[in-house]
Design an enzyme around this catalytic site. Structure first.
Site, PDB file in Angstrom:
ATOM      1  N   GLU A  81       0.845  -1.196   0.000  1.00  0.00           N
ATOM      2  CA  GLU A  81       0.000   0.000   0.000  1.00  0.00           C
ATOM      3  C   GLU A  81       0.880   1.246   0.000  1.00  0.00           C
ATOM      4  OE1 GLU A  81      -1.995   0.937   3.786  1.00  0.00           O
ATOM      5  OE2 GLU A  81      -1.382  -1.057   4.438  1.00  0.00           O
ATOM      6  N   CYS A 113      -3.479  -3.489   4.499  1.00  0.00           N
ATOM      7  CA  CYS A 113      -2.599  -4.566   4.971  1.00  0.00           C
ATOM      8  C   CYS A 113      -3.014  -5.940   4.465  1.00  0.00           C
ATOM      9  CB  CYS A 113      -2.567  -4.584   6.501  1.00  0.00           C
ATOM     10  SG  CYS A 113      -1.880  -3.090   7.195  1.00  0.00           S
ATOM     11  N   HIS A 244      -2.740 -10.242  12.586  1.00  0.00           N
ATOM     12  CA  HIS A 244      -2.136  -9.026  12.012  1.00  0.00           C
ATOM     13  C   HIS A 244      -1.718  -8.122  13.177  1.00  0.00           C
ATOM     14  CE1 HIS A 244      -1.444  -5.380   9.842  1.00  0.00           C
ATOM     15  NE2 HIS A 244      -2.497  -4.768  10.347  1.00  0.00           N
TER      16      HIS A 244
HETATM   17  P1  HMG Z   1      -3.905   6.705  21.578  1.00  0.00           P
HETATM   18  O1  HMG Z   1      -5.357   6.974  21.448  1.00  0.00           O
HETATM   19  O2  HMG Z   1      -2.994   7.866  21.704  1.00  0.00           O
HETATM   20  O3  HMG Z   1      -3.627   5.744  22.795  1.00  0.00           O
HETATM   21  O4  HMG Z   1      -3.383   5.859  20.345  1.00  0.00           O
HETATM   22  P2  HMG Z   1      -4.629   5.233  23.945  1.00  0.00           P
HETATM   23  O5  HMG Z   1      -5.021   6.382  24.781  1.00  0.00           O
HETATM   24  O6  HMG Z   1      -5.705   4.370  23.362  1.00  0.00           O
HETATM   25  O7  HMG Z   1      -3.602   4.348  24.766  1.00  0.00           O
HETATM   26  C1  HMG Z   1      -3.070   3.181  24.212  1.00  0.00           C
HETATM   27  C2  HMG Z   1      -2.940   2.144  25.326  1.00  0.00           C
HETATM   28  O8  HMG Z   1      -1.900   2.557  26.212  1.00  0.00           O
HETATM   29  C3  HMG Z   1      -4.198   2.000  26.173  1.00  0.00           C
HETATM   30  O9  HMG Z   1      -4.310   0.613  26.477  1.00  0.00           O
HETATM   31  C4  HMG Z   1      -3.846   2.776  27.436  1.00  0.00           C
HETATM   32  O10 HMG Z   1      -4.542   2.324  28.587  1.00  0.00           O
HETATM   33  C5  HMG Z   1      -2.373   2.479  27.560  1.00  0.00           C
HETATM   34  P3  HMG Z   1      -5.708  -0.164  26.158  1.00  0.00           P
HETATM   35  O11 HMG Z   1      -6.762   0.574  26.919  1.00  0.00           O
HETATM   36  O12 HMG Z   1      -5.917  -0.011  24.667  1.00  0.00           O
HETATM   37  O13 HMG Z   1      -5.467  -1.545  26.598  1.00  0.00           O
HETATM   38  N1  HMG Z   1      -1.590   3.435  28.346  1.00  0.00           N
HETATM   39  C6  HMG Z   1      -0.568   3.083  29.142  1.00  0.00           C
HETATM   40  N2  HMG Z   1      -0.057   1.872  29.454  1.00  0.00           N
HETATM   41  C7  HMG Z   1       1.017   1.841  30.320  1.00  0.00           C
HETATM   42  N3  HMG Z   1       1.568   2.971  30.865  1.00  0.00           N
HETATM   43  C8  HMG Z   1       1.064   4.187  30.584  1.00  0.00           C
HETATM   44  C9  HMG Z   1      -0.056   4.286  29.686  1.00  0.00           C
HETATM   45  N4  HMG Z   1      -0.773   5.311  29.179  1.00  0.00           N
HETATM   46  C10 HMG Z   1      -1.719   4.780  28.366  1.00  0.00           C
HETATM   47  N5  HMG Z   1       1.622   5.274  31.100  1.00  0.00           N
HETATM   48  C11 HMG Z   1      -4.062   4.239  18.677  1.00  0.00           C
HETATM   49  C12 HMG Z   1      -3.673   4.488  20.141  1.00  0.00           C
HETATM   50  C13 HMG Z   1      -4.067   2.752  18.403  1.00  0.00           C
HETATM   51  C14 HMG Z   1      -5.436   4.848  18.423  1.00  0.00           C
HETATM   52  C15 HMG Z   1      -3.016   4.958  17.780  1.00  0.00           C
HETATM   53  O14 HMG Z   1      -1.732   4.470  18.027  1.00  0.00           O
HETATM   54  C16 HMG Z   1      -3.315   4.811  16.304  1.00  0.00           C
HETATM   55  O15 HMG Z   1      -4.146   5.511  15.747  1.00  0.00           O
HETATM   56  N6  HMG Z   1      -2.605   3.874  15.614  1.00  0.00           N
HETATM   57  C17 HMG Z   1      -2.813   3.632  14.175  1.00  0.00           C
HETATM   58  C18 HMG Z   1      -4.074   2.833  13.904  1.00  0.00           C
HETATM   59  C19 HMG Z   1      -3.957   1.354  14.199  1.00  0.00           C
HETATM   60  O16 HMG Z   1      -2.868   0.810  14.303  1.00  0.00           O
HETATM   61  N7  HMG Z   1      -5.114   0.668  14.300  1.00  0.00           N
HETATM   62  C20 HMG Z   1      -5.128  -0.766  14.546  1.00  0.00           C
HETATM   63  C21 HMG Z   1      -6.331  -1.460  13.906  1.00  0.00           C
HETATM   64  S1  HMG Z   1      -6.473  -1.083  12.166  1.00  0.00           S
HETATM   65  C22 HMG Z   1      -5.222  -2.054  11.436  1.00  0.00           C
HETATM   66  O17 HMG Z   1      -4.638  -2.886  12.055  1.00  0.00           O
HETATM   67  C23 HMG Z   1      -4.912  -1.768   9.999  1.00  0.00           C
HETATM   68  C24 HMG Z   1      -3.598  -1.032   9.774  1.00  0.00           C
HETATM   69  O18 HMG Z   1      -2.507  -1.925   9.948  1.00  0.00           O
HETATM   70  C25 HMG Z   1      -3.579  -0.391   8.387  1.00  0.00           C
HETATM   71  C26 HMG Z   1      -3.811  -1.260   7.169  1.00  0.00           C
HETATM   72  O19 HMG Z   1      -4.649  -2.141   7.118  1.00  0.00           O
HETATM   73  O20 HMG Z   1      -3.159  -0.948   6.167  1.00  0.00           O
HETATM   74  C27 HMG Z   1      -3.406   0.108  10.766  1.00  0.00           C
END
Ligand code: HMG
Length: 396
Positions: A81, A113, A244
Protein backbone atom coordinates in the site's frame (compact mmCIF):
# COMPACT_ATOMS: atom_id res chain seq x y z
CA UNK A 1 -1.69 -31.98 -3.71
CA UNK A 2 -0.34 -30.07 -0.72
CA UNK A 3 0.44 -26.42 -1.34
CA UNK A 4 1.93 -23.74 0.89
CA UNK A 5 5.10 -21.99 1.90
CA UNK A 6 8.39 -23.49 0.77
CA UNK A 7 10.60 -20.66 2.03
CA UNK A 8 10.39 -17.25 3.59
CA UNK A 9 12.63 -14.17 3.52
CA UNK A 10 12.50 -11.03 5.66
CA UNK A 11 14.05 -7.59 5.18
CA UNK A 12 13.95 -4.71 7.66
CA UNK A 13 15.74 -1.34 7.63
CA UNK A 14 19.21 -1.19 9.19
CA UNK A 15 18.07 1.60 11.52
CA UNK A 16 15.34 1.96 14.15
CA UNK A 17 13.92 4.30 16.77
CA UNK A 18 13.63 3.28 20.41
CA UNK A 19 9.98 3.87 21.40
CA UNK A 20 10.95 4.98 24.91
CA UNK A 21 13.06 7.78 23.32
CA UNK A 22 10.18 8.78 21.05
CA UNK A 23 7.78 8.89 24.02
CA UNK A 24 10.08 11.17 25.98
CA UNK A 25 10.50 13.48 22.98
CA UNK A 26 6.70 13.70 22.66
CA UNK A 27 6.15 14.30 26.37
CA UNK A 28 4.41 10.94 26.81
CA UNK A 29 5.12 8.35 29.53
CA UNK A 30 7.34 5.64 27.90
CA UNK A 31 5.02 3.02 29.43
CA UNK A 32 2.26 4.15 27.07
CA UNK A 33 4.18 3.12 23.94
CA UNK A 34 6.16 0.18 25.33
CA UNK A 35 3.48 -1.46 27.51
CA UNK A 36 0.31 0.34 26.38
CA UNK A 37 0.92 -0.34 22.67
CA UNK A 38 3.34 -3.24 23.11
CA UNK A 39 6.08 -1.89 20.82
CA UNK A 40 9.74 -1.53 21.83
CA UNK A 41 11.34 -0.35 18.59
CA UNK A 42 10.16 0.69 15.14
CA UNK A 43 12.14 0.27 11.94
CA UNK A 44 12.87 3.56 10.16
CA UNK A 45 14.44 3.34 6.70
CA UNK A 46 17.16 5.74 5.56
CA UNK A 47 16.88 7.53 2.22
CA UNK A 48 18.48 4.72 0.18
CA UNK A 49 15.71 2.29 1.20
CA UNK A 50 12.19 2.10 -0.24
CA UNK A 51 9.41 -0.42 -0.80
CA UNK A 52 11.30 -1.83 -3.80
CA UNK A 53 14.63 -2.37 -2.04
CA UNK A 54 12.95 -4.00 0.97
CA UNK A 55 10.94 -6.27 -1.34
CA UNK A 56 14.00 -7.25 -3.39
CA UNK A 57 16.09 -8.00 -0.29
CA UNK A 58 13.36 -10.18 1.25
CA UNK A 59 12.76 -11.98 -2.07
CA UNK A 60 16.45 -12.72 -2.51
CA UNK A 61 16.57 -14.25 0.99
CA UNK A 62 13.59 -16.49 0.22
CA UNK A 63 15.09 -17.68 -3.09
CA UNK A 64 18.52 -18.32 -1.54
CA UNK A 65 17.02 -20.13 1.42
CA UNK A 66 15.25 -22.58 -0.93
CA UNK A 67 18.18 -22.65 -3.41
CA UNK A 68 15.61 -21.69 -6.01
CA UNK A 69 16.68 -20.41 -9.42
CA UNK A 70 15.04 -17.19 -10.68
CA UNK A 71 13.91 -19.21 -13.73
CA UNK A 72 11.70 -21.39 -11.49
CA UNK A 73 9.42 -18.43 -10.69
CA UNK A 74 6.30 -18.27 -12.88
CA UNK A 75 4.37 -15.72 -10.83
CA UNK A 76 5.59 -12.72 -8.85
CA UNK A 77 3.09 -10.56 -6.97
CA UNK A 78 4.01 -7.73 -4.63
CA UNK A 79 1.33 -6.73 -2.12
CA UNK A 80 1.85 -3.16 -0.97
CA UNK A 81 0.00 0.00 0.00
CA UNK A 82 3.13 2.16 -0.24
CA UNK A 83 4.10 1.67 -3.86
CA UNK A 84 6.59 3.96 -5.59
CA UNK A 85 4.70 4.70 -8.82
CA UNK A 86 1.07 5.17 -9.88
CA UNK A 87 1.53 2.87 -12.86
CA UNK A 88 4.67 0.74 -12.81
CA UNK A 89 4.33 -1.99 -10.18
CA UNK A 90 6.93 -2.61 -7.49
CA UNK A 91 6.97 -6.17 -8.84
CA UNK A 92 8.55 -4.99 -12.11
CA UNK A 93 11.48 -3.41 -10.28
CA UNK A 94 11.87 -6.58 -8.22
CA UNK A 95 11.81 -8.71 -11.37
CA UNK A 96 14.66 -6.61 -12.78
CA UNK A 97 16.74 -6.59 -9.60
CA UNK A 98 16.42 -10.35 -9.13
CA UNK A 99 16.81 -11.22 -12.81
CA UNK A 100 13.56 -13.19 -13.00
CA UNK A 101 12.53 -14.78 -16.29
CA UNK A 102 10.53 -12.83 -18.87
CA UNK A 103 8.09 -15.77 -18.80
CA UNK A 104 6.89 -14.72 -15.37
CA UNK A 105 3.49 -13.11 -14.73
CA UNK A 106 4.04 -10.08 -12.50
CA UNK A 107 1.82 -7.49 -10.89
CA UNK A 108 1.01 -5.61 -7.70
CA UNK A 109 -1.97 -5.94 -5.37
CA UNK A 110 -3.44 -3.33 -3.04
CA UNK A 111 -5.87 -3.64 -0.21
CA UNK A 112 -4.25 -1.90 2.77
CA UNK A 113 -2.60 -4.57 4.97
CA UNK A 114 -4.62 -7.34 3.32
CA UNK A 115 -2.95 -6.86 -0.11
CA UNK A 116 -0.30 -9.52 0.54
CA UNK A 117 -2.85 -12.08 1.69
CA UNK A 118 -4.94 -11.45 -1.43
CA UNK A 119 -1.83 -12.21 -3.48
CA UNK A 120 -0.98 -15.29 -1.43
CA UNK A 121 -4.46 -16.80 -1.73
CA UNK A 122 -4.40 -16.22 -5.49
CA UNK A 123 -0.97 -17.88 -5.73
CA UNK A 124 -2.13 -20.91 -3.71
CA UNK A 125 -5.03 -21.38 -6.14
CA UNK A 126 -2.68 -20.91 -9.13
CA UNK A 127 -0.55 -23.81 -7.88
CA UNK A 128 -3.55 -25.96 -6.86
CA UNK A 129 -5.23 -25.50 -10.24
CA UNK A 130 -2.23 -26.92 -12.11
CA UNK A 131 -1.61 -23.66 -13.97
CA UNK A 132 1.82 -23.38 -12.33
CA UNK A 133 3.04 -26.47 -14.24
CA UNK A 134 5.79 -27.14 -11.72
CA UNK A 135 6.87 -23.51 -11.35
CA UNK A 136 6.68 -21.55 -8.11
CA UNK A 137 5.10 -18.26 -7.05
CA UNK A 138 6.98 -15.53 -5.24
CA UNK A 139 4.71 -13.38 -3.07
CA UNK A 140 6.24 -10.32 -1.47
CA UNK A 141 4.60 -8.06 1.10
CA UNK A 142 6.52 -4.79 1.37
CA UNK A 143 5.66 -1.48 3.02
CA UNK A 144 6.86 1.57 4.86
CA UNK A 145 4.22 2.57 7.43
CA UNK A 146 4.12 6.31 7.90
CA UNK A 147 1.89 8.55 10.04
CA UNK A 148 2.33 12.25 10.79
CA UNK A 149 4.98 13.29 13.30
CA UNK A 150 3.30 13.94 16.66
CA UNK A 151 0.06 12.09 15.79
CA UNK A 152 -1.28 9.15 17.86
CA UNK A 153 -0.30 6.85 14.97
CA UNK A 154 3.36 7.93 15.05
CA UNK A 155 4.51 5.21 17.50
CA UNK A 156 2.84 2.56 15.31
CA UNK A 157 5.06 3.12 12.26
CA UNK A 158 7.56 0.59 10.95
CA UNK A 159 9.01 -0.75 7.71
CA UNK A 160 9.87 -4.11 6.24
CA UNK A 161 9.13 -6.84 3.75
CA UNK A 162 8.35 -10.53 3.90
CA UNK A 163 8.73 -12.74 0.83
CA UNK A 164 7.16 -16.18 0.51
CA UNK A 165 7.94 -18.89 -1.98
CA UNK A 166 4.67 -20.73 -2.70
CA UNK A 167 4.77 -24.17 -4.27
CA UNK A 168 3.70 -27.80 -4.15
CA UNK A 169 6.81 -28.48 -2.02
CA UNK A 170 5.60 -26.62 1.06
CA UNK A 171 8.48 -27.54 3.35
CA UNK A 172 7.65 -24.78 5.89
CA UNK A 173 3.85 -24.60 6.18
CA UNK A 174 1.06 -26.38 4.28
CA UNK A 175 -1.83 -23.93 3.88
CA UNK A 176 -5.08 -25.84 4.14
CA UNK A 177 -7.25 -25.73 1.02
CA UNK A 178 -10.82 -24.59 1.70
CA UNK A 179 -10.13 -23.75 5.35
CA UNK A 180 -10.52 -20.01 5.10
CA UNK A 181 -13.10 -17.48 6.23
CA UNK A 182 -13.42 -14.00 4.73
CA UNK A 183 -15.09 -10.85 6.07
CA UNK A 184 -15.19 -7.58 4.14
CA UNK A 185 -17.00 -4.30 4.75
CA UNK A 186 -16.75 -0.77 3.38
CA UNK A 187 -15.50 1.25 6.36
CA UNK A 188 -13.46 4.45 6.70
CA UNK A 189 -11.08 3.43 9.47
CA UNK A 190 -7.68 4.05 7.85
CA UNK A 191 -6.80 5.50 4.45
CA UNK A 192 -4.16 7.49 2.60
CA UNK A 193 -5.43 10.08 0.12
CA UNK A 194 -3.54 10.31 -3.19
CA UNK A 195 -2.07 13.68 -2.16
CA UNK A 196 -0.58 12.44 1.11
CA UNK A 197 2.51 10.46 2.09
CA UNK A 198 1.12 10.05 5.63
CA UNK A 199 -1.71 7.63 6.40
CA UNK A 200 -4.83 9.06 8.06
CA UNK A 201 -6.67 7.01 10.63
CA UNK A 202 -9.67 7.07 12.93
CA UNK A 203 -7.58 5.20 15.50
CA UNK A 204 -10.06 3.86 18.06
CA UNK A 205 -12.65 3.15 15.37
CA UNK A 206 -10.00 1.19 13.43
CA UNK A 207 -9.49 -1.05 16.47
CA UNK A 208 -13.23 -1.78 16.55
CA UNK A 209 -13.31 -2.45 12.78
CA UNK A 210 -10.41 -4.91 13.20
CA UNK A 211 -12.25 -6.75 16.00
CA UNK A 212 -15.54 -6.87 14.04
CA UNK A 213 -13.66 -8.28 11.05
CA UNK A 214 -11.92 -10.86 13.24
CA UNK A 215 -15.28 -12.04 14.54
CA UNK A 216 -16.77 -12.26 11.04
CA UNK A 217 -13.78 -14.05 9.52
CA UNK A 218 -13.42 -16.47 12.46
CA UNK A 219 -17.10 -17.46 12.24
CA UNK A 220 -16.77 -17.92 8.46
CA UNK A 221 -13.67 -20.08 9.01
CA UNK A 222 -15.54 -22.31 11.44
CA UNK A 223 -18.33 -22.81 8.91
CA UNK A 224 -15.84 -23.56 6.11
CA UNK A 225 -13.82 -25.98 8.25
CA UNK A 226 -17.06 -27.73 9.19
CA UNK A 227 -15.70 -28.94 12.51
CA UNK A 228 -17.48 -26.67 15.02
CA UNK A 229 -18.80 -28.21 18.21
CA UNK A 230 -16.85 -30.50 20.49
CA UNK A 231 -15.35 -29.89 23.90
CA UNK A 232 -13.45 -26.78 24.99
CA UNK A 233 -12.53 -23.56 23.22
CA UNK A 234 -12.54 -23.86 19.44
CA UNK A 235 -9.21 -22.01 19.24
CA UNK A 236 -7.51 -24.72 21.32
CA UNK A 237 -7.44 -26.67 18.04
CA UNK A 238 -4.56 -24.38 17.09
CA UNK A 239 -1.07 -24.71 18.57
CA UNK A 240 -0.60 -20.98 17.90
CA UNK A 241 -2.58 -18.00 16.65
CA UNK A 242 -0.93 -15.38 14.49
CA UNK A 243 -2.80 -12.07 14.17
CA UNK A 244 -2.14 -9.03 12.01
CA UNK A 245 0.07 -6.87 14.26
CA UNK A 246 -0.24 -3.10 13.80
CA UNK A 247 1.16 -3.02 17.35
CA UNK A 248 1.49 -5.81 19.92
CA UNK A 249 -1.43 -4.70 22.10
CA UNK A 250 -3.77 -5.11 19.11
CA UNK A 251 -2.92 -8.83 19.03
CA UNK A 252 -3.74 -9.02 22.72
CA UNK A 253 -7.11 -7.32 22.15
CA UNK A 254 -7.76 -9.64 19.20
CA UNK A 255 -6.96 -12.73 21.19
CA UNK A 256 -9.12 -11.61 24.11
CA UNK A 257 -12.02 -11.08 21.69
CA UNK A 258 -11.56 -14.41 19.95
CA UNK A 259 -11.37 -16.36 23.21
CA UNK A 260 -14.47 -14.54 24.48
CA UNK A 261 -16.27 -15.67 21.32
CA UNK A 262 -15.10 -19.19 22.22
CA UNK A 263 -16.84 -18.80 25.58
CA UNK A 264 -13.58 -18.67 27.54
CA UNK A 265 -14.20 -16.95 30.90
CA UNK A 266 -10.46 -16.20 31.32
CA UNK A 267 -9.64 -15.02 27.77
CA UNK A 268 -6.16 -13.65 28.58
CA UNK A 269 -4.86 -16.83 30.22
CA UNK A 270 -3.90 -18.48 26.92
CA UNK A 271 -2.21 -15.39 25.43
CA UNK A 272 1.43 -16.20 26.18
CA UNK A 273 1.03 -19.83 25.08
CA UNK A 274 -0.87 -19.19 21.85
CA UNK A 275 0.30 -15.73 20.77
CA UNK A 276 3.42 -14.62 22.67
CA UNK A 277 6.11 -16.04 20.35
CA UNK A 278 4.60 -14.42 17.28
CA UNK A 279 5.18 -10.97 18.78
CA UNK A 280 8.93 -11.18 19.46
CA UNK A 281 9.96 -9.70 16.10
CA UNK A 282 6.98 -7.40 15.43
CA UNK A 283 7.59 -5.68 18.78
CA UNK A 284 11.05 -4.70 17.50
CA UNK A 285 10.03 -3.66 13.99
CA UNK A 286 6.58 -2.05 14.31
CA UNK A 287 3.78 -2.17 11.76
CA UNK A 288 4.98 -3.26 8.33
CA UNK A 289 1.40 -3.26 6.95
CA UNK A 290 1.08 -6.09 4.36
CA UNK A 291 3.94 -8.07 5.89
CA UNK A 292 2.96 -7.71 9.55
CA UNK A 293 1.14 -11.02 9.97
CA UNK A 294 3.85 -12.85 8.02
CA UNK A 295 6.59 -11.30 10.15
CA UNK A 296 4.62 -12.60 13.14
CA UNK A 297 4.56 -16.07 11.54
CA UNK A 298 8.34 -15.91 10.99
CA UNK A 299 8.70 -14.82 14.62
CA UNK A 300 6.66 -17.81 15.81
CA UNK A 301 8.67 -20.29 13.73
CA UNK A 302 11.94 -18.73 14.79
CA UNK A 303 11.34 -18.31 18.50
CA UNK A 304 8.79 -20.90 19.72
CA UNK A 305 10.70 -23.34 21.96
CA UNK A 306 8.26 -26.22 21.47
CA UNK A 307 8.24 -28.49 18.41
CA UNK A 308 5.35 -27.34 16.21
CA UNK A 309 5.78 -30.11 13.62
CA UNK A 310 2.40 -31.35 12.40
CA UNK A 311 0.58 -28.71 14.45
CA UNK A 312 -2.05 -26.30 13.12
CA UNK A 313 -1.55 -22.54 13.23
CA UNK A 314 -4.43 -20.04 12.82
CA UNK A 315 -3.68 -16.94 10.76
CA UNK A 316 -5.68 -13.71 10.81
CA UNK A 317 -4.99 -11.06 8.18
CA UNK A 318 -6.72 -7.66 8.38
CA UNK A 319 -6.62 -4.79 5.89
CA UNK A 320 -8.38 -1.54 6.66
CA UNK A 321 -11.14 -0.41 4.41
CA UNK A 322 -11.75 -3.41 4.92
CA UNK A 323 -11.07 -7.06 4.11
CA UNK A 324 -9.99 -9.78 6.50
CA UNK A 325 -9.29 -13.48 6.29
CA UNK A 326 -8.84 -16.20 8.88
CA UNK A 327 -7.06 -19.27 7.49
CA UNK A 328 -4.84 -22.03 8.74
CA UNK A 329 -1.70 -23.96 8.04
CA UNK A 330 0.18 -26.98 9.33
CA UNK A 331 3.85 -26.61 10.28
CA UNK A 332 6.18 -29.05 8.50
CA UNK A 333 9.08 -31.08 9.83
CA UNK A 334 12.28 -28.99 9.96
CA UNK A 335 10.47 -25.70 9.32
CA UNK A 336 11.52 -24.13 12.61
CA UNK A 337 15.20 -25.01 12.09
CA UNK A 338 15.12 -23.54 8.57
CA UNK A 339 13.58 -20.26 9.72
CA UNK A 340 15.98 -20.07 12.70
CA UNK A 341 18.87 -20.53 10.25
CA UNK A 342 17.91 -17.25 8.57
CA UNK A 343 19.35 -15.50 11.65
CA UNK A 344 16.56 -12.94 11.78
CA UNK A 345 16.88 -12.15 15.46
CA UNK A 346 20.64 -11.53 15.09
CA UNK A 347 19.92 -9.23 12.14
CA UNK A 348 17.50 -7.23 14.29
CA UNK A 349 20.11 -6.96 17.04
CA UNK A 350 22.71 -5.56 14.59
CA UNK A 351 20.59 -2.53 13.59
CA UNK A 352 21.64 1.01 14.55
CA UNK A 353 19.48 3.25 16.77
CA UNK A 354 18.59 6.70 15.44
CA UNK A 355 18.33 9.65 17.80
CA UNK A 356 15.00 11.49 17.61
CA UNK A 357 16.52 14.49 15.73
CA UNK A 358 18.09 12.02 13.23
CA UNK A 359 14.72 10.27 12.81
CA UNK A 360 12.93 13.58 12.24
CA UNK A 361 15.55 14.58 9.62
CA UNK A 362 15.03 11.25 7.84
CA UNK A 363 11.25 11.72 7.87
CA UNK A 364 11.61 15.19 6.32
CA UNK A 365 14.07 13.91 3.70
CA UNK A 366 11.77 11.00 2.78
CA UNK A 367 9.03 13.45 1.77
CA UNK A 368 11.08 14.42 -1.30
CA UNK A 369 12.65 11.05 -2.12
CA UNK A 370 10.63 10.61 -5.31
CA UNK A 371 12.30 13.67 -6.84
CA UNK A 372 15.78 13.27 -5.36
CA UNK A 373 18.45 13.40 -8.14
CA UNK A 374 20.32 10.10 -8.39
CA UNK A 375 23.66 10.16 -6.62
CA UNK A 376 26.62 9.53 -8.90
CA UNK A 377 28.40 7.28 -6.43
CA UNK A 378 27.61 3.66 -7.21
CA UNK A 379 26.18 1.74 -4.26
CA UNK A 380 25.43 -1.94 -4.10
CA UNK A 381 23.00 -4.41 -2.58
CA UNK A 382 19.59 -3.21 -3.78
CA UNK A 383 19.73 0.45 -2.75
CA UNK A 384 17.62 3.35 -4.02
CA UNK A 385 19.88 6.02 -5.52
CA UNK A 386 17.36 8.65 -6.64
CA UNK A 387 15.83 9.54 -9.99
CA UNK A 388 17.23 10.47 -13.39
CA UNK A 389 14.89 11.72 -16.14
CA UNK A 390 11.99 10.90 -13.76
CA UNK A 391 13.11 7.25 -13.60
CA UNK A 392 14.02 5.56 -10.34
CA UNK A 393 17.57 4.22 -10.23
CA UNK A 394 18.58 1.26 -8.06
CA UNK A 395 22.02 -0.07 -7.21
CA UNK A 396 22.24 -3.82 -7.62
P1 HMG B 1 -3.90 6.71 21.58
O1 HMG B 1 -5.36 6.97 21.45
O2 HMG B 1 -2.99 7.87 21.70
O3 HMG B 1 -3.63 5.74 22.79
O4 HMG B 1 -3.38 5.86 20.34
P2 HMG B 1 -4.63 5.23 23.94
O5 HMG B 1 -5.02 6.38 24.78
O6 HMG B 1 -5.71 4.37 23.36
O7 HMG B 1 -3.60 4.35 24.77
C1 HMG B 1 -3.07 3.18 24.21
C2 HMG B 1 -2.94 2.14 25.33
O8 HMG B 1 -1.90 2.56 26.21
C3 HMG B 1 -4.20 2.00 26.17
O9 HMG B 1 -4.31 0.61 26.48
C4 HMG B 1 -3.85 2.78 27.44
O10 HMG B 1 -4.54 2.32 28.59
C5 HMG B 1 -2.37 2.48 27.56
P3 HMG B 1 -5.71 -0.16 26.16
O11 HMG B 1 -6.76 0.57 26.92
O12 HMG B 1 -5.92 -0.01 24.67
O13 HMG B 1 -5.47 -1.55 26.60
N1 HMG B 1 -1.59 3.44 28.35
C6 HMG B 1 -0.57 3.08 29.14
N2 HMG B 1 -0.06 1.87 29.45
C7 HMG B 1 1.02 1.84 30.32
N3 HMG B 1 1.57 2.97 30.86
C8 HMG B 1 1.06 4.19 30.58
C9 HMG B 1 -0.06 4.29 29.69
N4 HMG B 1 -0.77 5.31 29.18
C10 HMG B 1 -1.72 4.78 28.37
N5 HMG B 1 1.62 5.27 31.10
C11 HMG B 1 -4.06 4.24 18.68
C12 HMG B 1 -3.67 4.49 20.14
C13 HMG B 1 -4.07 2.75 18.40
C14 HMG B 1 -5.44 4.85 18.42
C15 HMG B 1 -3.02 4.96 17.78
O14 HMG B 1 -1.73 4.47 18.03
C16 HMG B 1 -3.32 4.81 16.30
O15 HMG B 1 -4.15 5.51 15.75
N6 HMG B 1 -2.61 3.87 15.61
C17 HMG B 1 -2.81 3.63 14.18
C18 HMG B 1 -4.07 2.83 13.90
C19 HMG B 1 -3.96 1.35 14.20
O16 HMG B 1 -2.87 0.81 14.30
N7 HMG B 1 -5.11 0.67 14.30
C20 HMG B 1 -5.13 -0.77 14.55
C21 HMG B 1 -6.33 -1.46 13.91
S1 HMG B 1 -6.47 -1.08 12.17
C22 HMG B 1 -5.22 -2.05 11.44
O17 HMG B 1 -4.64 -2.89 12.06
C23 HMG B 1 -4.91 -1.77 10.00
C24 HMG B 1 -3.60 -1.03 9.77
O18 HMG B 1 -2.51 -1.93 9.95
C25 HMG B 1 -3.58 -0.39 8.39
C26 HMG B 1 -3.81 -1.26 7.17
O19 HMG B 1 -4.65 -2.14 7.12
O20 HMG B 1 -3.16 -0.95 6.17
C27 HMG B 1 -3.41 0.11 10.77
Amino acid sequence: MQVGLEAIGVAVPDTYVELADLAMARGVAPGKYVDGLGVTRMGVPLVDEDTVTLAARAARMALESARCSPDDIGLLVVGTETAVDHSKPVASYVQGLLGLSTRCRIFETKHACYGGTAALQMALDWVRSGSAKGRKALIVCSDIARYGVGTPGEPTQGAGAVAMLVSDHPSLVVLEAGKTGVYSKDVMDFWRPLYSKDALVDGHYSVQCYLDALEGAYRAYQEAAGDAGGEGAYSDRFAALVYHVPYGKMSRKAHRHLRTLDGDAAPDASFDRLVGHSLVMPSQVGNIYTGSMYLALASLLSSAPEDLTGKRVGLFSYGSGSCAEFFSGVVQDGAQARVKALGLEAKLARRRALSIPEYEDVMRAREHLDERPAADAAGSGFRYQGTRDHKRIYAT
